[in-house]
Scaffold this active site. Structure first.
Site, PDB file in Angstrom:
ATOM      1  N   TYR A  74      50.634 -11.081  77.144  1.00  0.00           N
ATOM      2  CA  TYR A  74      49.837 -12.286  76.862  1.00  0.00           C
ATOM      3  C   TYR A  74      49.657 -13.135  78.121  1.00  0.00           C
ATOM      4  O   TYR A  74      48.608 -13.761  78.300  1.00  0.00           O
ATOM      5  CB  TYR A  74      50.444 -13.099  75.709  1.00  0.00           C
ATOM      6  CG  TYR A  74      50.080 -12.468  74.374  1.00  0.00           C
ATOM      7  CD1 TYR A  74      48.858 -12.745  73.767  1.00  0.00           C
ATOM      8  CD2 TYR A  74      50.909 -11.540  73.773  1.00  0.00           C
ATOM      9  CE1 TYR A  74      48.489 -12.126  72.586  1.00  0.00           C
ATOM     10  CE2 TYR A  74      50.550 -10.918  72.593  1.00  0.00           C
ATOM     11  CZ  TYR A  74      49.335 -11.215  72.004  1.00  0.00           C
ATOM     12  OH  TYR A  74      48.970 -10.592  70.850  1.00  0.00           O
ATOM     13  N   ASN A 109      37.971 -15.777  68.375  1.00  0.00           N
ATOM     14  CA  ASN A 109      38.458 -15.677  69.748  1.00  0.00           C
ATOM     15  C   ASN A 109      39.564 -16.687  70.020  1.00  0.00           C
ATOM     16  O   ASN A 109      39.539 -17.807  69.517  1.00  0.00           O
ATOM     17  CB  ASN A 109      37.307 -15.879  70.742  1.00  0.00           C
ATOM     18  CG  ASN A 109      36.245 -14.810  70.569  1.00  0.00           C
ATOM     19  OD1 ASN A 109      36.494 -13.802  69.919  1.00  0.00           O
ATOM     20  ND2 ASN A 109      35.082 -15.028  71.134  1.00  0.00           N
ATOM     21  N   HIS A 126      42.050 -17.388  64.731  1.00  0.00           N
ATOM     22  CA  HIS A 126      43.170 -16.557  65.192  1.00  0.00           C
ATOM     23  C   HIS A 126      44.046 -17.257  66.229  1.00  0.00           C
ATOM     24  O   HIS A 126      44.770 -16.611  66.965  1.00  0.00           O
ATOM     25  CB  HIS A 126      42.641 -15.228  65.753  1.00  0.00           C
ATOM     26  CG  HIS A 126      42.038 -14.341  64.707  1.00  0.00           C
ATOM     27  ND1 HIS A 126      41.283 -13.220  65.003  1.00  0.00           N
ATOM     28  CD2 HIS A 126      42.075 -14.405  63.352  1.00  0.00           C
ATOM     29  CE1 HIS A 126      40.886 -12.643  63.878  1.00  0.00           C
ATOM     30  NE2 HIS A 126      41.341 -13.346  62.858  1.00  0.00           N
ATOM     31  N   CYS A 134      57.103 -22.211  69.101  1.00  0.00           N
ATOM     32  CA  CYS A 134      58.450 -21.707  68.855  1.00  0.00           C
ATOM     33  C   CYS A 134      58.416 -20.532  67.881  1.00  0.00           C
ATOM     34  O   CYS A 134      57.844 -20.635  66.791  1.00  0.00           O
ATOM     35  CB  CYS A 134      59.302 -22.837  68.288  1.00  0.00           C
ATOM     36  SG  CYS A 134      60.945 -22.302  67.830  1.00  0.00           S
ATOM     37  N   CYS A 138      60.368 -23.978  64.498  1.00  0.00           N
ATOM     38  CA  CYS A 138      60.783 -25.392  64.415  1.00  0.00           C
ATOM     39  C   CYS A 138      59.605 -26.341  64.644  1.00  0.00           C
ATOM     40  O   CYS A 138      59.724 -27.540  64.431  1.00  0.00           O
ATOM     41  CB  CYS A 138      61.914 -25.688  65.403  1.00  0.00           C
ATOM     42  SG  CYS A 138      61.342 -25.999  67.080  1.00  0.00           S
ATOM     43  N   GLY A 198      28.723 -10.961  68.051  1.00  0.00           N
ATOM     44  CA  GLY A 198      29.727 -10.243  68.840  1.00  0.00           C
ATOM     45  C   GLY A 198      31.025  -9.932  68.129  1.00  0.00           C
ATOM     46  O   GLY A 198      32.087  -9.984  68.733  1.00  0.00           O
ATOM     47  N   THR A 199      30.929  -9.578  66.855  1.00  0.00           N
ATOM     48  CA  THR A 199      32.146  -9.126  66.169  1.00  0.00           C
ATOM     49  C   THR A 199      31.859  -7.814  65.456  1.00  0.00           C
ATOM     50  O   THR A 199      30.770  -7.609  64.922  1.00  0.00           O
ATOM     51  CB  THR A 199      32.706 -10.187  65.188  1.00  0.00           C
ATOM     52  OG1 THR A 199      33.783  -9.597  64.432  1.00  0.00           O
ATOM     53  CG2 THR A 199      31.654 -10.732  64.244  1.00  0.00           C
ATOM     54  N   ASN A 224      24.246  -8.568  68.255  1.00  0.00           N
ATOM     55  CA  ASN A 224      25.228  -7.566  68.668  1.00  0.00           C
ATOM     56  C   ASN A 224      24.471  -6.377  69.281  1.00  0.00           C
ATOM     57  O   ASN A 224      23.408  -6.021  68.786  1.00  0.00           O
ATOM     58  CB  ASN A 224      26.015  -7.079  67.429  1.00  0.00           C
ATOM     59  CG  ASN A 224      27.365  -6.472  67.790  1.00  0.00           C
ATOM     60  OD1 ASN A 224      27.444  -5.619  68.668  1.00  0.00           O
ATOM     61  ND2 ASN A 224      28.409  -6.920  67.117  1.00  0.00           N
TER      62      ASN A 224
HETATM   63  P1  OAD Z   1      35.910  -6.150  68.433  1.00  0.00           P
HETATM   64  O1  OAD Z   1      36.400  -5.650  69.751  1.00  0.00           O
HETATM   65  O2  OAD Z   1      36.391  -5.487  67.204  1.00  0.00           O
HETATM   66  O3  OAD Z   1      34.316  -6.084  68.418  1.00  0.00           O
HETATM   67  C1  OAD Z   1      33.573  -6.574  69.501  1.00  0.00           C
HETATM   68  C2  OAD Z   1      32.114  -6.574  69.090  1.00  0.00           C
HETATM   69  O4  OAD Z   1      31.379  -7.175  70.142  1.00  0.00           O
HETATM   70  C3  OAD Z   1      31.513  -5.181  68.857  1.00  0.00           C
HETATM   71  O5  OAD Z   1      30.789  -5.208  67.650  1.00  0.00           O
HETATM   72  C4  OAD Z   1      30.596  -4.984  70.058  1.00  0.00           C
HETATM   73  O6  OAD Z   1      29.443  -4.198  69.736  1.00  0.00           O
HETATM   74  C5  OAD Z   1      30.208  -6.410  70.363  1.00  0.00           C
HETATM   75  N1  OAD Z   1      29.820  -6.664  71.769  1.00  0.00           N
HETATM   76  C6  OAD Z   1      30.241  -6.064  72.909  1.00  0.00           C
HETATM   77  N2  OAD Z   1      29.676  -6.623  73.987  1.00  0.00           N
HETATM   78  C7  OAD Z   1      28.888  -7.623  73.535  1.00  0.00           C
HETATM   79  C8  OAD Z   1      28.050  -8.592  74.165  1.00  0.00           C
HETATM   80  N3  OAD Z   1      27.903  -8.660  75.506  1.00  0.00           N
HETATM   81  N4  OAD Z   1      27.377  -9.462  73.368  1.00  0.00           N
HETATM   82  C9  OAD Z   1      27.512  -9.432  72.019  1.00  0.00           C
HETATM   83  N5  OAD Z   1      28.295  -8.544  71.386  1.00  0.00           N
HETATM   84  C10 OAD Z   1      28.973  -7.654  72.120  1.00  0.00           C
HETATM   85  O7  OAD Z   1      36.195  -7.728  68.406  1.00  0.00           O
HETATM   86  P2  OAD Z   1      36.318  -8.695  67.160  1.00  0.00           P
HETATM   87  O8  OAD Z   1      35.386  -8.301  66.075  1.00  0.00           O
HETATM   88  O9  OAD Z   1      36.249 -10.081  67.674  1.00  0.00           O
HETATM   89  O10 OAD Z   1      42.446 -10.224  66.308  1.00  0.00           O
HETATM   90  O11 OAD Z   1      37.803  -8.397  66.716  1.00  0.00           O
HETATM   91  C11 OAD Z   1      38.356  -9.115  65.657  1.00  0.00           C
HETATM   92  C12 OAD Z   1      39.837  -9.289  65.860  1.00  0.00           C
HETATM   93  O12 OAD Z   1      40.459  -8.016  66.124  1.00  0.00           O
HETATM   94  C13 OAD Z   1      40.223 -10.099  67.092  1.00  0.00           C
HETATM   95  O13 OAD Z   1      40.166 -11.498  66.874  1.00  0.00           O
HETATM   96  C14 OAD Z   1      41.633  -9.648  67.334  1.00  0.00           C
HETATM   97  C15 OAD Z   1      41.467  -8.158  67.143  1.00  0.00           C
HETATM   98  O14 OAD Z   1      42.596  -7.476  66.732  1.00  0.00           O
HETATM   99  C16 OAD Z   1      43.650 -10.717  66.602  1.00  0.00           C
HETATM  100  O15 OAD Z   1      44.113 -10.671  67.721  1.00  0.00           O
HETATM  101  C17 OAD Z   1      44.334 -11.342  65.436  1.00  0.00           C
HETATM  102 ZN    ZN Z   2      62.166 -24.203  68.249  1.00  0.00          ZN
END
Ligand code: OAD
Ligand code: ZN
Length: 262
Positions: A74, A109, A126, A134, A138, A198-199, A224
């Site tokens: 991280y 994000n 998220h 912590c 706590c 972008g998800t 997307n």
């Molecule tokens: P993903 O990595 O699953 O998906 C990314 C998306 O962005 C895909 O659909 C790509 O096609 C698209 N993409 C790539 N480049 C792009 C661009 N320049 N413009 C627009 N879109 C683009 O990411 P998330 O859907 O955000 O959770 O993932 C969801 C969650 O899974 C995250 O928040 C994280 C992960 O595990 C946690 O950490 C809890």
């Molecule tokens: Zn603590």
């Protein structure tokens, strides 16, 4: 830039819906930060989960087994976030807020780039990687954690109870922050347009936001390069990178707004 003439036509339609709506919800994922140099999770080859094991690095169990490894992973990602700048997609969304009657931004994000671009108060489903808290529960929390300034043992310990500190992000198997989750679903149920950017639509409950919005009668617009895996397809898919599509879309919303005032 690969913006097809079809996209131009659809941008016009999407902008008309957005400029005429009473409440716009925008829901973003890792793709919106891809052009800022922050890797997504599932893009073939470049996604984080192609090279790293989410159960080892993003779960309570993984942290308990090897807290140093997880903390350092991280810290590496946090450094990328501090070095990154908001891209034209983030900036366009911040501008959009001032062009519509009401807009709520919801993001999966953890990078805080929407806020740095000027978006008012995004709902962070998220958590946020720049905050640490912590692990013992706590309640101690530190904003804008600096790995450079901190020189002690790794992971650092909580000043109040002595437990380890951890990033304030949601790990696999954990509940989302209750208020953020409630607020996100409340606005999705009640909006008239949802713009999803972008998800991949693979992680719940965020993937259900457009589904509940559509069920409530909202239009669903997706930006997307590849459509996400949502239960129902978008009404309009704008195919391309958010840093290229969103500035065009927002410019069109602005043009329509000016037209209606003259
Ligand atoms: P993903 O990595 O699953 O998906 C990314 C998306 O962005 C895909 O659909 C790509 O096609 C698209 N993409 C790539 N480049 C792009 C661009 N320049 N413009 C627009 N879109 C683009 O990411 P998330 O859907 O955000 O959770 O993932 C969801 C969650 O899974 C995250 O928040 C994280 C992960 O595990 C946690 O950490 C809890
Ligand atoms: Zn603590």
């Amino acid at each position: 830039m690969d913006i097809t003439s079809d996209n131009n036509r659809f941008i016009g339609q999407a902008a008309t819906w957005i400029s005429g709506c009473s409440h716009l919800v925008v829901s973003t994922g890792a793709g919106v930060s891809q052009e800022s140099g922050i890797p997504t999770f599932r893009d073939a080859g470049t996604g984080l989960w192609a090279s790293y094991d989410p159960m080892q690095l993003a779960s309570v169990q993984g942290f308990s087994q090897d807290p140093k490894l997880v903390w350092e992973w991280y810290a590496w990602r946090r450094n990328k976030v501090y070095e990154a700048r908001p891209n034209p997609g983030h900036l366009a969304l911040a501008r959009l807020e001032s062009l519509v009657s009401r807009m709520t931004l919801v993001t999966q994000n953890v990078d805080g780039l929407h806020r740095r671009a000027g978006s008012g108060s995004p709902i962070e489903l998220h958590g946020n990687i720049t905050r640490v808290k912590c692990f013992g529960g706590c309640g101690e929390m530190h904003e804008n954690w600096s790995d450079e300034k901190y020189k002690g043992e790794i992971p650092p310990r909580c000043n109040s109870c002595g437990s380890l500190l951890r990033p304030d992000v949601v790990w696999f198997g954990e509940q989302l922050p209750e208020k953020a989750l409630h607020d996100a679903f409340h606005v999705a149920e009640n909006c008239d347009v949802i713009l999803v950017v972008g998800t991949s639509g693979t992680v719940q409950p965020a993937a259900s936001l457009p589904v509940v919005a559509q069920r409530g009668g909202a239009r669903f617009i997706e930006v997307n390069p590849q459509p996400g895996a949502f239960a129902e397809p978008a009404d309009i898919l704008l195919t391309g990178k958010s840093g290229e599509i969103l500035p065009l879309l927002v410019a069109e919303v602005e043009r329509l707004g000016k037209g209606s005032k003259t």
